[in-house]
Design a protein around this motif. Sequence first.
Motif, PDB file in Angstrom:
ATOM      1  N   GLY A 187       0.833  -1.190   0.000  1.00 44.49           N
ATOM      2  CA  GLY A 187       0.000   0.000   0.000  1.00 44.49           C
ATOM      3  C   GLY A 187       0.873   1.246   0.000  1.00 44.49           C
ATOM      4  O   GLY A 187       0.657   2.180   0.764  1.00 44.49           O
ATOM      5  N   THR A 188       1.845   1.259  -0.890  1.00 47.88           N
ATOM      6  CA  THR A 188       2.880   2.308  -0.879  1.00 47.88           C
ATOM      7  C   THR A 188       2.328   3.704  -1.160  1.00 47.88           C
ATOM      8  O   THR A 188       2.917   4.700  -0.751  1.00 47.88           O
ATOM      9  CB  THR A 188       3.996   1.964  -1.882  1.00 47.88           C
ATOM     10  OG1 THR A 188       5.104   2.836  -1.690  1.00 47.88           O
ATOM     11  CG2 THR A 188       3.498   2.048  -3.319  1.00 47.88           C
ATOM     12  N   TYR A 208      -1.112   2.849   6.863  1.00 50.39           N
ATOM     13  CA  TYR A 208      -2.374   3.500   6.501  1.00 50.39           C
ATOM     14  C   TYR A 208      -3.109   2.797   5.357  1.00 50.39           C
ATOM     15  O   TYR A 208      -3.901   3.420   4.650  1.00 50.39           O
ATOM     16  CB  TYR A 208      -2.148   4.963   6.135  1.00 50.39           C
ATOM     17  CG  TYR A 208      -1.622   5.842   7.247  1.00 50.39           C
ATOM     18  CD1 TYR A 208      -1.548   5.385   8.551  1.00 50.39           C
ATOM     19  CD2 TYR A 208      -1.207   7.139   6.988  1.00 50.39           C
ATOM     20  CE1 TYR A 208      -1.060   6.191   9.567  1.00 50.39           C
ATOM     21  CE2 TYR A 208      -0.735   7.963   8.011  1.00 50.39           C
ATOM     22  CZ  TYR A 208      -0.653   7.478   9.294  1.00 50.39           C
ATOM     23  OH  TYR A 208      -0.182   8.280  10.298  1.00 50.39           O
ATOM     24  N   ALA A 209      -2.849   1.530   5.167  1.00 49.76           N
ATOM     25  CA  ALA A 209      -3.508   0.813   4.068  1.00 49.76           C
ATOM     26  C   ALA A 209      -4.298  -0.397   4.529  1.00 49.76           C
ATOM     27  O   ALA A 209      -5.160  -0.879   3.788  1.00 49.76           O
ATOM     28  CB  ALA A 209      -2.478   0.380   3.025  1.00 49.76           C
ATOM     29  N   PHE A 210      -4.033  -0.891   5.733  1.00 52.46           N
ATOM     30  CA  PHE A 210      -4.633  -2.162   6.139  1.00 52.46           C
ATOM     31  C   PHE A 210      -6.154  -2.104   6.138  1.00 52.46           C
ATOM     32  O   PHE A 210      -6.817  -3.073   5.766  1.00 52.46           O
ATOM     33  CB  PHE A 210      -4.119  -2.582   7.520  1.00 52.46           C
ATOM     34  CG  PHE A 210      -4.414  -4.015   7.854  1.00 52.46           C
ATOM     35  CD1 PHE A 210      -3.563  -5.029   7.441  1.00 52.46           C
ATOM     36  CD2 PHE A 210      -5.548  -4.351   8.574  1.00 52.46           C
ATOM     37  CE1 PHE A 210      -3.844  -6.364   7.731  1.00 52.46           C
ATOM     38  CE2 PHE A 210      -5.838  -5.678   8.868  1.00 52.46           C
ATOM     39  CZ  PHE A 210      -4.979  -6.692   8.450  1.00 52.46           C
ATOM     40  N   HIS A 211      -6.735  -0.961   6.531  1.00 52.37           N
ATOM     41  CA  HIS A 211      -8.195  -0.873   6.600  1.00 52.37           C
ATOM     42  C   HIS A 211      -8.845  -0.831   5.220  1.00 52.37           C
ATOM     43  O   HIS A 211     -10.071  -0.879   5.108  1.00 52.37           O
ATOM     44  CB  HIS A 211      -8.643   0.337   7.425  1.00 52.37           C
ATOM     45  CG  HIS A 211      -8.214   1.655   6.874  1.00 52.37           C
ATOM     46  ND1 HIS A 211      -6.955   2.166   7.070  1.00 52.37           N
ATOM     47  CD2 HIS A 211      -8.883   2.577   6.132  1.00 52.37           C
ATOM     48  CE1 HIS A 211      -6.861   3.349   6.480  1.00 52.37           C
ATOM     49  NE2 HIS A 211      -8.016   3.618   5.899  1.00 52.37           N
ATOM     50  N   HIS A 212      -8.026  -0.769   4.169  1.00 50.75           N
ATOM     51  CA  HIS A 212      -8.550  -0.829   2.801  1.00 50.75           C
ATOM     52  C   HIS A 212      -8.481  -2.235   2.204  1.00 50.75           C
ATOM     53  O   HIS A 212      -9.012  -2.452   1.109  1.00 50.75           O
ATOM     54  CB  HIS A 212      -7.769   0.113   1.884  1.00 50.75           C
ATOM     55  CG  HIS A 212      -8.044   1.557   2.131  1.00 50.75           C
ATOM     56  ND1 HIS A 212      -9.226   2.169   1.770  1.00 50.75           N
ATOM     57  CD2 HIS A 212      -7.287   2.527   2.707  1.00 50.75           C
ATOM     58  CE1 HIS A 212      -9.190   3.448   2.116  1.00 50.75           C
ATOM     59  NE2 HIS A 212      -8.027   3.684   2.684  1.00 50.75           N
ATOM     60  N   LEU A 213      -7.853  -3.163   2.887  1.00 49.12           N
ATOM     61  CA  LEU A 213      -7.661  -4.492   2.314  1.00 49.12           C
ATOM     62  C   LEU A 213      -8.981  -5.265   2.321  1.00 49.12           C
ATOM     63  O   LEU A 213      -9.561  -5.494   3.385  1.00 49.12           O
ATOM     64  CB  LEU A 213      -6.607  -5.263   3.098  1.00 49.12           C
ATOM     65  CG  LEU A 213      -5.201  -4.651   3.093  1.00 49.12           C
ATOM     66  CD1 LEU A 213      -4.275  -5.453   3.989  1.00 49.12           C
ATOM     67  CD2 LEU A 213      -4.646  -4.561   1.682  1.00 49.12           C
ATOM     68  N   PRO A 214      -9.450  -5.712   1.157  1.00 53.14           N
ATOM     69  CA  PRO A 214     -10.764  -6.362   1.093  1.00 53.14           C
ATOM     70  C   PRO A 214     -10.781  -7.760   1.692  1.00 53.14           C
ATOM     71  O   PRO A 214     -11.832  -8.255   2.089  1.00 53.14           O
ATOM     72  CB  PRO A 214     -11.070  -6.388  -0.404  1.00 53.14           C
ATOM     73  CG  PRO A 214      -9.736  -6.368  -1.064  1.00 53.14           C
ATOM     74  CD  PRO A 214      -8.867  -5.523  -0.178  1.00 53.14           C
ATOM     75  N   GLN A 215      -9.637  -8.403   1.730  1.00 55.17           N
ATOM     76  CA  GLN A 215      -9.518  -9.737   2.320  1.00 55.17           C
ATOM     77  C   GLN A 215      -8.283  -9.775   3.222  1.00 55.17           C
ATOM     78  O   GLN A 215      -7.260 -10.383   2.894  1.00 55.17           O
ATOM     79  CB  GLN A 215      -9.417 -10.808   1.228  1.00 55.17           C
ATOM     80  CG  GLN A 215     -10.695 -10.986   0.415  1.00 55.17           C
ATOM     81  CD  GLN A 215     -10.568 -12.099  -0.599  1.00 55.17           C
ATOM     82  OE1 GLN A 215      -9.832 -11.999  -1.572  1.00 55.17           O
ATOM     83  NE2 GLN A 215     -11.297 -13.184  -0.366  1.00 55.17           N
TER      84      GLN A 215
END
Length: 255
Positions: free
Chosen positions: A55-56, A123-130
């Motif tokens: 999630g760069t 700041y990307a983990f909450h966007h991961l769909p799975q």
Amino acid sequence: MDPKKIEAQIAEAARSFDAELFTKDYIETTSDSAQLVRLLSFLSPRRDQVILDLGTGNGYVAVAIASAHPECRVIGVDIAAQAIDRDIEQARIQGLANANFQRCDGVRLPFAYDHFDAAICRYAFHHLPQPETTLDELGRTVRSGGRLVLADAIRDDADDVDFVNRFQEMNRDGHVRMHRDTDLIDLVSRHGFDLIERFESSIVFSRERTAEYDDLLARTPERVLQAYSLAVAEREMNLRFRILNALFVNRQGRG
């Protein structure tokens, strides 16, 4: 989760972040030099290591690692294709031959077993769909004993109505879920990573006021809004989210 819903969330995230990752407002909101120093200390890059920046985004972390540790190789991946193109150009201009970027949906990682010595996701983990699949993929691609550094906004313990996730979903940027810190740590631990150290920071999000937001605020208990330090002005609102910054170690490789 429904594959069509996953595909829609990924597309929504790609559209949103391609549009805003390099804007002045986004950069000012998400930049945090003090936090970055501590995250890189957690990561502890060493000579000849290969490090993943999951999630760069605009390359904030990847460029910092590559600049400070030319003896390492950094691979930044993100769903936002236009942002990846700009990251590649940014690395070229800065002469960072050790920084590479490529598009990836964040679900399956296109890398071999034990490919990485360490990984970071800011700041990307909450966007991961799975997220469970992604954690399994991190366990597969990060070597045994390798480090995983995770930094993400968390749901406050006082938020018993799940306000934060309803608020974030209204931004339509592919948001999936913010977890309570204990739940997030437990989730990562269940997928083969041991928590070593943690600290907290914070981030302030500003949103333009709309009738939709005002309605949500009106339906939310005051104690919950206070937990996020809500401040409402005539045209905008600000909320402060706590950030869990955590260092994990892969307890066993998957190779």
